[in-house]
Write a protein that holds these residues in place. Structure first.
Motif, PDB file in Angstrom:
ATOM      1  N   ASP A 120      28.327   3.723  -7.968  1.00  0.00           N
ATOM      2  CA  ASP A 120      27.876   3.626  -6.577  1.00  0.00           C
ATOM      3  C   ASP A 120      28.588   2.467  -5.905  1.00  0.00           C
ATOM      4  OD1 ASP A 120      26.084   5.756  -6.753  1.00  0.00           O
ATOM      5  OD2 ASP A 120      24.529   4.480  -7.599  1.00  0.00           O
ATOM      6  N   SER A 121      29.025   2.673  -4.691  1.00  0.00           N
ATOM      7  CA  SER A 121      29.769   1.645  -3.982  1.00  0.00           C
ATOM      8  C   SER A 121      29.449   1.743  -2.491  1.00  0.00           C
ATOM      9  CB  SER A 121      31.275   1.802  -4.237  1.00  0.00           C
ATOM     10  OG  SER A 121      32.003   0.757  -3.633  1.00  0.00           O
ATOM     11  N   VAL A 122      30.160   0.937  -1.722  1.00  0.00           N
ATOM     12  CA  VAL A 122      29.983   0.907  -0.266  1.00  0.00           C
ATOM     13  C   VAL A 122      31.359   0.983   0.383  1.00  0.00           C
ATOM     14  CG1 VAL A 122      29.174  -0.413   1.717  1.00  0.00           C
ATOM     15  CG2 VAL A 122      27.848  -0.420  -0.398  1.00  0.00           C
ATOM     16  N   MET A 123      31.453   1.822   1.414  1.00  0.00           N
ATOM     17  CA  MET A 123      32.697   1.964   2.160  1.00  0.00           C
ATOM     18  C   MET A 123      32.349   2.065   3.634  1.00  0.00           C
ATOM     19  SD  MET A 123      35.988   2.071   1.634  1.00  0.00           S
ATOM     20  CE  MET A 123      37.493   2.528   2.506  1.00  0.00           C
ATOM     21  N   GLN A 124      32.937   1.185   4.434  1.00  0.00           N
ATOM     22  CA  GLN A 124      32.669   1.169   5.879  1.00  0.00           C
ATOM     23  C   GLN A 124      31.161   1.085   6.155  1.00  0.00           C
ATOM     24  OE1 GLN A 124      34.635   4.566   7.576  1.00  0.00           O
ATOM     25  NE2 GLN A 124      36.685   3.855   7.016  1.00  0.00           N
ATOM     26  N   ASN A 125      30.516   0.219   5.384  1.00  0.00           N
ATOM     27  CA  ASN A 125      29.082  -0.063   5.535  1.00  0.00           C
ATOM     28  C   ASN A 125      28.192   1.137   5.236  1.00  0.00           C
ATOM     29  OD1 ASN A 125      29.597  -2.740   6.372  1.00  0.00           O
ATOM     30  ND2 ASN A 125      29.931  -2.042   8.476  1.00  0.00           N
ATOM     31  N   GLU A 126      28.715   2.112   4.501  1.00  0.00           N
ATOM     32  CA  GLU A 126      27.916   3.263   4.099  1.00  0.00           C
ATOM     33  C   GLU A 126      27.956   3.384   2.581  1.00  0.00           C
ATOM     34  OE1 GLU A 126      28.042   7.053   5.849  1.00  0.00           O
ATOM     35  OE2 GLU A 126      28.638   6.330   7.830  1.00  0.00           O
ATOM     36  N   PRO A 127      26.806   3.741   1.960  1.00  0.00           N
ATOM     37  CA  PRO A 127      26.813   3.939   0.502  1.00  0.00           C
ATOM     38  C   PRO A 127      27.633   5.166   0.132  1.00  0.00           C
ATOM     39  CG  PRO A 127      24.706   4.603   1.449  1.00  0.00           C
ATOM     40  CD  PRO A 127      25.477   3.949   2.559  1.00  0.00           C
ATOM     41  N   ILE A 128      28.416   5.052  -0.907  1.00  0.00           N
ATOM     42  CA  ILE A 128      29.241   6.163  -1.367  1.00  0.00           C
ATOM     43  C   ILE A 128      29.105   6.289  -2.878  1.00  0.00           C
ATOM     44  CG2 ILE A 128      30.916   5.835   0.509  1.00  0.00           C
ATOM     45  CD1 ILE A 128      32.821   4.661  -1.622  1.00  0.00           C
ATOM     46  N   ARG A 129      29.540   7.443  -3.365  1.00  0.00           N
ATOM     47  CA  ARG A 129      29.647   7.675  -4.808  1.00  0.00           C
ATOM     48  C   ARG A 129      31.120   7.725  -5.133  1.00  0.00           C
ATOM     49  NH1 ARG A 129      26.671   6.921  -9.400  1.00  0.00           N
ATOM     50  NH2 ARG A 129      26.911   8.631 -10.882  1.00  0.00           N
ATOM     51  N   LEU A 130      31.519   6.954  -6.118  1.00  0.00           N
ATOM     52  CA  LEU A 130      32.931   6.761  -6.416  1.00  0.00           C
ATOM     53  C   LEU A 130      33.241   7.287  -7.813  1.00  0.00           C
ATOM     54  CD1 LEU A 130      35.545   5.472  -5.301  1.00  0.00           C
ATOM     55  CD2 LEU A 130      34.869   3.358  -6.420  1.00  0.00           C
ATOM     56  N   ALA A 131      34.339   8.062  -7.914  1.00  0.00           N
ATOM     57  CA  ALA A 131      34.842   8.548  -9.204  1.00  0.00           C
ATOM     58  C   ALA A 131      36.234   7.967  -9.426  1.00  0.00           C
ATOM     59  CB  ALA A 131      34.884  10.071  -9.231  1.00  0.00           C
ATOM     60  N   ALA A 132      36.488   7.540 -10.637  1.00  0.00           N
ATOM     61  CA  ALA A 132      37.790   6.948 -10.959  1.00  0.00           C
ATOM     62  C   ALA A 132      38.308   7.569 -12.263  1.00  0.00           C
ATOM     63  CB  ALA A 132      37.680   5.437 -11.113  1.00  0.00           C
ATOM     64  N   VAL A 133      39.586   7.869 -12.276  1.00  0.00           N
ATOM     65  CA  VAL A 133      40.219   8.416 -13.466  1.00  0.00           C
ATOM     66  C   VAL A 133      41.628   7.837 -13.572  1.00  0.00           C
ATOM     67  CG1 VAL A 133      41.129  10.454 -12.274  1.00  0.00           C
ATOM     68  CG2 VAL A 133      40.685  10.556 -14.740  1.00  0.00           C
ATOM     69  N   SER A 134      42.111   7.649 -14.766  1.00  0.00           N
ATOM     70  CA  SER A 134      43.441   7.058 -14.990  1.00  0.00           C
ATOM     71  C   SER A 134      44.302   8.049 -15.769  1.00  0.00           C
ATOM     72  CB  SER A 134      43.328   5.745 -15.774  1.00  0.00           C
ATOM     73  OG  SER A 134      42.550   4.805 -15.067  1.00  0.00           O
ATOM     74  N   ARG A 135      45.583   8.005 -15.460  1.00  0.00           N
ATOM     75  CA  ARG A 135      46.547   8.835 -16.176  1.00  0.00           C
ATOM     76  C   ARG A 135      47.758   7.975 -16.550  1.00  0.00           C
ATOM     77  NH1 ARG A 135      42.966  11.605 -16.915  1.00  0.00           N
ATOM     78  NH2 ARG A 135      42.632  13.822 -16.393  1.00  0.00           N
ATOM     79  N   TYR A 136      48.191   8.144 -17.813  1.00  0.00           N
ATOM     80  CA  TYR A 136      49.374   7.404 -18.271  1.00  0.00           C
ATOM     81  C   TYR A 136      50.604   8.258 -18.002  1.00  0.00           C
ATOM     82  CZ  TYR A 136      52.395   4.567 -21.207  1.00  0.00           C
ATOM     83  OH  TYR A 136      53.403   3.749 -21.671  1.00  0.00           O
ATOM     84  N   VAL A 150      43.368   6.735 -10.045  1.00  0.00           N
ATOM     85  CA  VAL A 150      42.995   7.578  -8.906  1.00  0.00           C
ATOM     86  C   VAL A 150      41.507   7.344  -8.613  1.00  0.00           C
ATOM     87  CG1 VAL A 150      42.741   9.928  -8.027  1.00  0.00           C
ATOM     88  CG2 VAL A 150      44.730   9.318  -9.448  1.00  0.00           C
ATOM     89  N   PHE A 151      41.209   6.953  -7.396  1.00  0.00           N
ATOM     90  CA  PHE A 151      39.833   6.724  -6.964  1.00  0.00           C
ATOM     91  C   PHE A 151      39.502   7.718  -5.845  1.00  0.00           C
ATOM     92  CE2 PHE A 151      41.611   2.753  -8.449  1.00  0.00           C
ATOM     93  CZ  PHE A 151      40.629   2.257  -9.310  1.00  0.00           C
ATOM     94  N   VAL A 152      38.404   8.427  -5.986  1.00  0.00           N
ATOM     95  CA  VAL A 152      37.942   9.370  -4.967  1.00  0.00           C
ATOM     96  C   VAL A 152      36.457   9.089  -4.712  1.00  0.00           C
ATOM     97  CG1 VAL A 152      37.654  11.787  -4.311  1.00  0.00           C
ATOM     98  CG2 VAL A 152      39.585  11.103  -5.746  1.00  0.00           C
TER      99      VAL A 152
END
Length: 801
Positions: A120-136, A150-152
């Motif tokens: 859970d995070s905040v973006m532009q003063n709104e709560p958001i749900r954040l997914a992160a994945v990494s690729r080599y 990659v963050f979405v």
């Protein structure tokens, strides 16, 4: 005196049950909502994960640089809810920004692993749900390698909506069950209180003289109340019997002395001898004294009987009370104080619970018997023993034989011939002391005479509540109430303006009929119009211009979606009775479609007279590839400059790979490239070109004349571009919302239709065209890398002969 209103015990129990249901229901709601939130997060996390993985699969190294090709499906997946704003960021192995929002997910470090992570995070003063994945990834040319992150993220509107829906679906059966259970409980309570109503009905039907016990088969809890009522009625019957007894005694006891007085008076009237007359008068006086004393005693007996029956008591200091009674007895007897009873008592107070008047009368009766009638010295002694206060009244008289001690407590029983006695004193004393839970005993001391021993249960010192403390408490409560009541309820004031600004890329002349209609509908609003292109609006909103427009009409839906996604647009309550149906006519209650503008193929009338018109994109591509007469006679718009043409080009490429064949055919035919659609139509009118591709119908109608062109609606598909309407967040006005509702009404949409297409509206609406949906998927081709790659490919094809 404040009268307390009666309350219903049945209602209290029902309300208590309701309170229990409310408390349990609240806990149930919290539990259900928590579970619904978890379920919604799990469902949307899978979608967010799919979008992140689809983007991650496109990242790589090319010639030493990190590249990414954002799939259109990634944002289309996230856009299915039509509610969420989305954000993304792709970070190089060194942490540098590749593309996307620079500040997204900065609190998350690289996992250096392929596992998906959620936060859970905040973006532009709104709560958001954040997914992160990494690729080599590694570069085959330079050998560079590393983890690309990659963050979405997405806002929580859709999750909250699903949570609310799941909560409602779970609560509906729970509420139904709770209502049924409460109804059953209410019926049970009514049945449980039925015996009380039966007792009530039985008592109300009784006559006032009927004090018989209640005899019914009752539950244990109510049987206790019935026993209490029976006891009360028994005491009431005893009190009434006592009053009847007093009345009967008075009638019986007064008859003899009154008859004697009447007889003596009649005899005195017949006597002539003064001595005999005086003797008769003396007898009359003696009977009058006896009658007066008897009347006083009987009235006192009746008064004490009422006090005993009422049972009202208060803390009494027996030391002070007895001392007062002793002093009053001496005064009434006319004796010297030194000759009165000797009073022995402790220095501290001895407290009991009693009625002061009845207790004083009871003690006075015993003291009078000892002091006035017994003769000799009298002593009165007070002492405390084992939670009991003992009062001893002793005299030196002849005493009472043991076999008569119980009889002297009977009414009108006398053990002396003293003329002042009535035989009621000890009877009254025993009644009073018994009512207080005490005892009265007669004892013969060794020194002779008689001792009356009165034992009464003791009581603790009364705890008097502090009036001042209660006053302070009430004052504090009053002050707190006033403060809470007077506290201002702060809320954001409604930002309303009388002067409004409408912005669109159309000329003043074209917009004027619409402005006149709005002014006619809202006479109190001063509506000003400013012509501005989409890029100018974006620049003003992004820069936070002090006076941005209040309403914006924009033909570039991808830019409008980007502005909305960045939080620059305010939501509006719209009732779109005539809003265009089909497709996606709104997004997030912030962005609305006023009209869908079809993109057509425009052919000059002169060329159409001698040539067959292309009916599809395939026909057009084949004609451009094979016919030399079309060399430099076809025109297109530069998609790198014109935002509308860029949107049409990207949507074309999504629907068919034939678009890239067309682009190559444009290059082979050496198509002329113009900066805007207006310039393209003007070139066709001047005869510089014979054919123009993907021209919005509104651009064609803007030229006015219609004799120099023919409109071709491609039979494969016709793209329809939405003209969007929104209100910037920093210049929101309630009047802007009113105007937006008017524009989205049937009348307003009709005005917009004539404004854009004039008489060409009918063929446009009759065509089978595909509307471009407004949603976050339009953000894909605004990605800097995606846009750069698309424009590179487009320019390479359309500029290569």
């Amino acid at each position: 005196m404040r009268i307390r209103r009666p309350y219903s015990l049945e209602s209290l129990i029902v309300l208590s049950a309701a309170l229990v249901f409310i408390v349990v229901g609240s806990l149930l709601i919290l539990t259900i909502r928590s579970n619904a939130t978890i379920a919604a997060d799990e469902a949307f996390d899978r979608v967010l994960e799919a979008a992140a993985l689809s983007i991650a699969d496109t990242v790589g190294y090319v010639d030493g640089e990190v590249t990414v090709d954002i799939p259109y499906s990634a944002f289309a997946i996230l856009g299915t809810s039509r509610l969420n704003r989305i954000f993304y960021r792709v970070a190089a192995p060194d942490g540098g920004i590749v593309t996307g929002d620079p500040v997204l997910g900065l609190e998350m470090t690289s996992a250096r692993g392929p596992d998906i992570r959620f936060q859970d995070s905040v973006m532009q003063n709104e709560p958001i749900r954040l997914a992160a994945v990494s690729r080599y990834r590694s570069d085959a040319t330079t050998g560079e390698a590393g983890w690309i992150d990659v963050f979405v993220g997405e806002t929580r509107e859709a999750r909250d909506q699903l949570t609310a829906q799941l909560t409602a679906d779970a609560l509906l059966p729970a509420v139904a069950i709770a209502l049924c259970a409460f109804g059953i409980i209410w019926v049970g309570i009514r049945l449980a209180f039925a015996p009380l109503r039966s007792i009530e009905h039985q008592l109300t039907r009784r006559t006032p003289s009927n004090l018989d016990p209640i005899n019914e088969h009752l539950p244990r809890e109510i049987a206790t109340l019935a026993r209490a009522l029976n006891g009360f009625m028994g005491r009431l019957f005893a009190a009434l019997e006592g009053l009847r007894r007093v009345t009967a005694d008075a009638a019986h006891q007064f008859r003899t002395p009154l008859a004697a007085m009447r007889l003596q008076a009649e005899l005195a009237l017949e006597e002539n001898d003064p001595a005999l007359i005086r003797r008769r008068l003396e007898r009359i006086h003696a009977n009058a004294v006896t009658t007066s004393t008897l009347a006083t005693r009987l009235l006192a007996d009746a008064t004490l009987l009422h006090s005993i029956t009422a049972g009202e008591t208060e803390p009494v200091d027996l030391v002070a009370l007895t001392k007062t009674v002793v002093n009053q007895a001496v005064i009434d007897s006319g004796a010297d104080r030194d000759q009165g009873p000797v009073f022995h008592a402790p220095q501290t107070a001895l407290w009991i619970n009693a009625d002061p008047a009845s207790l004083a009368e009871a003690i006075r009766n015993v003291i009078d018997n000892a002091f006035l009638y017994a003769g000799g010295p009298t002593s009165v002694t007070l002492k405390a023993s084992a939670n009991t206060v003992v009062l001893e009244i002793c005299d030196r008289g002849p005493g009472i034989p043991a076999d008569r001690r119980e009889r002297v407590f009977e009414r009108f029983e006398r053990d002396t011939d003293h003329p002042g006695g009535t035989g009621l004193g000890l009877a009254i004393t025993r009644d009073v002391i018994s009512a207080l839970g005490g005892t009265v005993a007669l004892m013969s001391p060794a020194t002779g005479g008689l001792c009356v021993v009165i034992s009464i249960p003791g009581a603790s010192r009364p705890n008097r509540s502090s009036l001042e403390t209660r006053q302070h408490y009430c004052l504090a409560l009053l002050v707190a109430t006033v403060v809470l009541t007077a506290s201002p309820w702060t809320s954001e004031p409604v930002r309303a303006q009388a002067d409004l600004t409408l912005t669109a890329p159309l000329t003043d002349q074209r917009v004027q009929p619409l402005l006149d209609a709005v002014q006619s509908q809202f006479g109190g609003i001063n509506l000003t119009y400013q012509q501005a292109r989409s890029a100018q609006v974006v620049a003003r909103l992004s820069a936070g211009a002090p006076f941005p427009p209040n309403l914006v009409i924009m033909p570039a839906p991808d830019i409008a979606v980007a502005i909305t996604n960045q939080g620059h647009v305010a939501p509006m309550r719209i009732e779109p009775a005539g809003m265009p149906s089909g497709g996606q006519s709104s997004w997030r209650s912030e962005l609305f479609a006023l009209a869908f503008d079809p993109a057509v193929i425009l052919v000059s009338s002169q060329w159409a007279q001698t040539n067959a018109l292309p009916t599809s994109r395939l026909d057009l591509a084949q004609a451009l590839e094979t016919r030399e007469d079309l060399l430099r006679r076809i025109g297109i718009v530069n998609v790198g400059i014109d935002a509308v043409s860029y949107t049409l080009a990207t949507q074309d490429s999504l629907r068919s790979p034939l678009y890239w064949r067309l682009a190559a055919a444009f290059g082979s035919a050496q198509a002329r490239i113009y900066d805007t659609g207006t310039e393209l139509v003007a070139a066709l009118r001047r005869g510089e070109i014979d054919l123009a591709y993907n021209v919005p119908l509104s651009e064609v109608v803007a030229t006015g004349a219609s004799d120099f062109y023919e409109i071709v609606m491609p039979q494969d598909y016709v793209l329809a571009l939405p003209w969007t309407l929104f209100a910037p967040e920093h210049a929101w006005s309630v009047h802007a919302e009113q105007i937006a509702n008017f524009l989205l009404s049937e009348r307003g949409l009709s005005l917009v239709s004539r404004l854009l297409w004039g008489t060409q509206r009918a063929p446009a609406l009759d065509a089978d065209y595909q509307r471009i949906a407004m949603g976050p998927e339009l953000l894909v081709y605004l990605d800097s890398i995606k846009r750069s790659n698309f424009l590179d490919a487009w320019f390479e094809l359309v500029t290569s002969p």
